[in-house]
Design a protein around this motif. Structure first.
Motif, PDB file in Angstrom:
ATOM      1  N   VAL A 166      37.389  44.508  29.879  1.00 56.18           N
ATOM      2  CA  VAL A 166      35.949  44.608  30.145  1.00 56.18           C
ATOM      3  C   VAL A 166      35.122  44.769  28.863  1.00 56.18           C
ATOM      4  O   VAL A 166      33.988  44.278  28.784  1.00 56.18           O
ATOM      5  CB  VAL A 166      35.704  45.743  31.166  1.00 56.18           C
ATOM      6  CG1 VAL A 166      35.895  47.107  30.538  1.00 56.18           C
ATOM      7  CG2 VAL A 166      34.394  45.602  31.870  1.00 56.18           C
ATOM      8  N   ASP A 167      35.693  45.396  27.824  1.00 54.55           N
ATOM      9  CA  ASP A 167      34.918  45.591  26.592  1.00 54.55           C
ATOM     10  C   ASP A 167      34.750  44.294  25.800  1.00 54.55           C
ATOM     11  O   ASP A 167      33.904  44.223  24.914  1.00 54.55           O
ATOM     12  CB  ASP A 167      35.574  46.657  25.701  1.00 54.55           C
ATOM     13  CG  ASP A 167      35.295  48.058  26.232  1.00 54.55           C
ATOM     14  OD1 ASP A 167      34.426  48.193  27.125  1.00 54.55           O
ATOM     15  OD2 ASP A 167      35.943  49.015  25.768  1.00 54.55           O
ATOM     16  N   GLY A 222      35.323  40.874  29.773  1.00 57.71           N
ATOM     17  CA  GLY A 222      35.906  41.037  31.101  1.00 57.71           C
ATOM     18  C   GLY A 222      36.576  39.788  31.636  1.00 57.71           C
ATOM     19  O   GLY A 222      36.157  38.668  31.367  1.00 57.71           O
ATOM     20  N   ALA A 238      33.126  43.043  36.960  1.00 58.03           N
ATOM     21  CA  ALA A 238      33.496  44.299  36.285  1.00 58.03           C
ATOM     22  C   ALA A 238      32.466  44.656  35.227  1.00 58.03           C
ATOM     23  O   ALA A 238      31.963  43.788  34.522  1.00 58.03           O
ATOM     24  CB  ALA A 238      34.877  44.141  35.634  1.00 58.03           C
ATOM     25  N   SER A 239      32.174  45.950  35.115  1.00 58.78           N
ATOM     26  CA  SER A 239      31.282  46.403  34.039  1.00 58.78           C
ATOM     27  C   SER A 239      31.970  47.570  33.336  1.00 58.78           C
ATOM     28  O   SER A 239      32.777  48.275  33.953  1.00 58.78           O
ATOM     29  CB  SER A 239      29.937  46.847  34.606  1.00 58.78           C
ATOM     30  OG  SER A 239      30.149  47.855  35.560  1.00 58.78           O
ATOM     31  N   PRO A 240      31.667  47.772  32.048  1.00 63.24           N
ATOM     32  CA  PRO A 240      32.359  48.830  31.305  1.00 63.24           C
ATOM     33  C   PRO A 240      32.226  50.184  32.003  1.00 63.24           C
ATOM     34  O   PRO A 240      31.127  50.604  32.362  1.00 63.24           O
ATOM     35  CB  PRO A 240      31.648  48.832  29.945  1.00 63.24           C
ATOM     36  CG  PRO A 240      31.104  47.444  29.810  1.00 63.24           C
ATOM     37  CD  PRO A 240      30.743  47.008  31.198  1.00 63.24           C
ATOM     38  N   GLY A 255      32.707  50.973  34.855  1.00 65.81           N
ATOM     39  CA  GLY A 255      32.033  50.897  36.146  1.00 65.81           C
ATOM     40  C   GLY A 255      33.018  50.821  37.296  1.00 65.81           C
ATOM     41  O   GLY A 255      34.143  50.366  37.151  1.00 65.81           O
ATOM     42  N   HIS A 274      32.724  49.343  41.156  1.00 70.26           N
ATOM     43  CA  HIS A 274      31.825  48.629  42.043  1.00 70.26           C
ATOM     44  C   HIS A 274      32.613  48.263  43.303  1.00 70.26           C
ATOM     45  O   HIS A 274      33.709  47.723  43.208  1.00 70.26           O
ATOM     46  CB  HIS A 274      31.350  47.366  41.297  1.00 70.26           C
ATOM     47  CG  HIS A 274      30.611  46.398  42.149  1.00 70.26           C
ATOM     48  ND1 HIS A 274      29.352  46.651  42.637  1.00 70.26           N
ATOM     49  CD2 HIS A 274      30.938  45.156  42.607  1.00 70.26           C
ATOM     50  CE1 HIS A 274      28.949  45.611  43.346  1.00 70.26           C
ATOM     51  NE2 HIS A 274      29.899  44.702  43.351  1.00 70.26           N
ATOM     52  N   GLY A 312      36.117  48.583  35.950  1.00 71.80           N
ATOM     53  CA  GLY A 312      36.122  48.122  34.556  1.00 71.80           C
ATOM     54  C   GLY A 312      36.622  49.267  33.690  1.00 71.80           C
ATOM     55  O   GLY A 312      36.018  50.342  33.675  1.00 71.80           O
TER      56      GLY A 312
END
Ligand code: NAD
Length: 372
Positions: A290-291, A294, A299-301, A303, A305, A315
């Motif tokens: 993800v960094d 991704g 996906a978020s850092p 995160g 969801h 993430g």
């Protein structure tokens, strides 16, 4: 050499660059070690253990005064850089291509070694922080997925009926992916894995998982890997065939662990929103890339969801920090092996930049910035 060990300040960073075990070894080599109070607490190391190993506890304000070498996990922040004496040597995971304070390194005439650039050679194996930390992350990724997965991992035959084993799909069978396979297998899951490098097949199969293969030509197979053994970005045509295959496998999977990376480039997008939407309710995706952009579009850092269809997408950029005690123990041993290259036989700081490992990792020296 006077070696300083700082408490890490990066959010979520719980690791530390030296442990009592490595402190003892630095002292045995004739060095002096200072540790910032509390530096090891998040990695389950008490200050008293550092003192018992022979280190001196020195508060942050005076930690760096006169230090020859600063050992860190993360690259120094602006405030830490200001405190580090001009001309000192700093060893850390700089993530050099996106370190915002590179100019400062030159202005302060610091010598900086970025450990993520250690070559994947036999001689450098003991210093290979990327491998030691990816190994931890791959293990942790599976445990993280299991925490969010609402079913058993192994097959169970009970008086109340049979429970099917979980199906786990691993995308990217490098160090983290292979450890994720081994961990998921130990928990009783059925595992399949995919990688662009055909060489990964044997490793995947040796761990008892099924290798999922994109139909590809010999030329594509040869071009999938650089001379250094890393994956290369693949053609649009290959990516289209790959997407079809991953979409089919992801629909069947209960857990997807995505670890695919291409050094120096954005991570390949392997799971689109449509693929995630088509997955079963209760499925879990853990994205370790993800960094660097991704592998999963959702996906978020750091995160978590949950989609409308009940798929959990996590993430996770720094999973090694979540297993800080063992991750630190491994990282500190890697750093100890690396630091041995910095001293001459009398134990004085004298890095020889003609050494291939030092040349590959040095990003700044005596006012000069090395090309990244
Ligand atoms: P990495 O973190 O750079 O990438 C993870 C995995 O993702 C790799 O296996 C890569 O092939 C794969 N990948 C990239 N693009 C992909 C895509 N589109 N689809 C599916 N998978 C994709 O890799 P790593 O774990 O750091 O390992 C990189 C290489 O270095 C591997 O060949 C590994 O065997 C090798 N290695 C060698 C040594 C050594 O000799 N000392 C040590 C560690 C790793």
């Amino acid at each position: 050499m006077l070696i300083a060990i700082a408490a890490e300040t990066h959010p979520g960073e719980h690791r530390v660059a030296a442990t009592p075990e490595t402190v003892k070894k630095y002292l045995a080599q004739g060095h002096t070690v200072r540790v910032e109070p509390g530096a090891g607490l998040a990695a389950a190391i008490a200050d008293a253990q550092y003192v018992a190993a022979g280190a001196t506890l020195v508060p942050a304000e005076s930690l760096y005064a006169g230090a020859d070498v600063v050992l860190r996990v993360r690259a120094p922040s602006e405030a830490a850089l200001a405190a580090i004496p001009d001309g000192a040597t700093v060893v850390a995971l700089f993530e050099a291509h996106r370190y915002p304070h590179r100019r400062w390194l030159a202005d302060k005439r610091l010598t900086a070694f970025a450990l993520e650039r250690i070559p994947r050679t036999t001689r450098a194996q003991a210093m290979d922080v990327l491998s030691s930390q990816a190994n931890v992350a791959g293990y942790r990724a599976v445990l993280k997925a299991v925490q969010h997965y609402p079913r058993f991992m192994p097959m169970l035959m009970t008086a109340a009926g049979t429970v099917k084993p979980a199906r786990v799909l691993i995308l990217g069978a490098g160090v983290a992916g292979l450890q994720a396979i081994a961990t998921a297998r130990r928990l009783g899951a059925m595992v399949e894995a995919f990688d662009v490098r055909p060489a990964a097949r044997e490793q995947v199969e040796s761990l008892g998982a099924r290798f999922v293969e994109v139909p590809s030509s010999e030329a594509e197979q040869l071009s999938s890997q650089s001379a250094a053994g890393y994956a290369r970005a693949m053609s649009d045509d290959y990516q289209a065939r790959q997407a079809t295959l991953i979409a089919a496998r992801a629909c069947e999977a209960d857990i997807v662990i995505a670890t695919a990376q291409i050094p120096g480039q954005p991570a390949p997008l392997l799971l689109t929103e449509a693929m995630v939407t088509a997955m079963k309710p209760g499925s879990v995706i853990v994205d370790l890339a993800v960094d660097s952009g991704g592998n999963c579009a959702l996906a978020s850092p750091d995160g978590c969801h949950v989609t409308a269809g009940g798929v959990t997408v996590l993430g996770c950029g720094n999973l090694a920090a979540e297993l800080a005690a063992d991750a630190s123990a491994l990282y500190a041993r890697n750093v100890l092996a690396f630091t041995a290259l910095l001293a001459d036989q009398a134990g004085h700081l004298a890095p020889d930049l003609a050494d291939d490992i030092l040349a590959a990792t040095c990003i700044a020296h005596r006012g000069e910035l090395m090309p990244i």
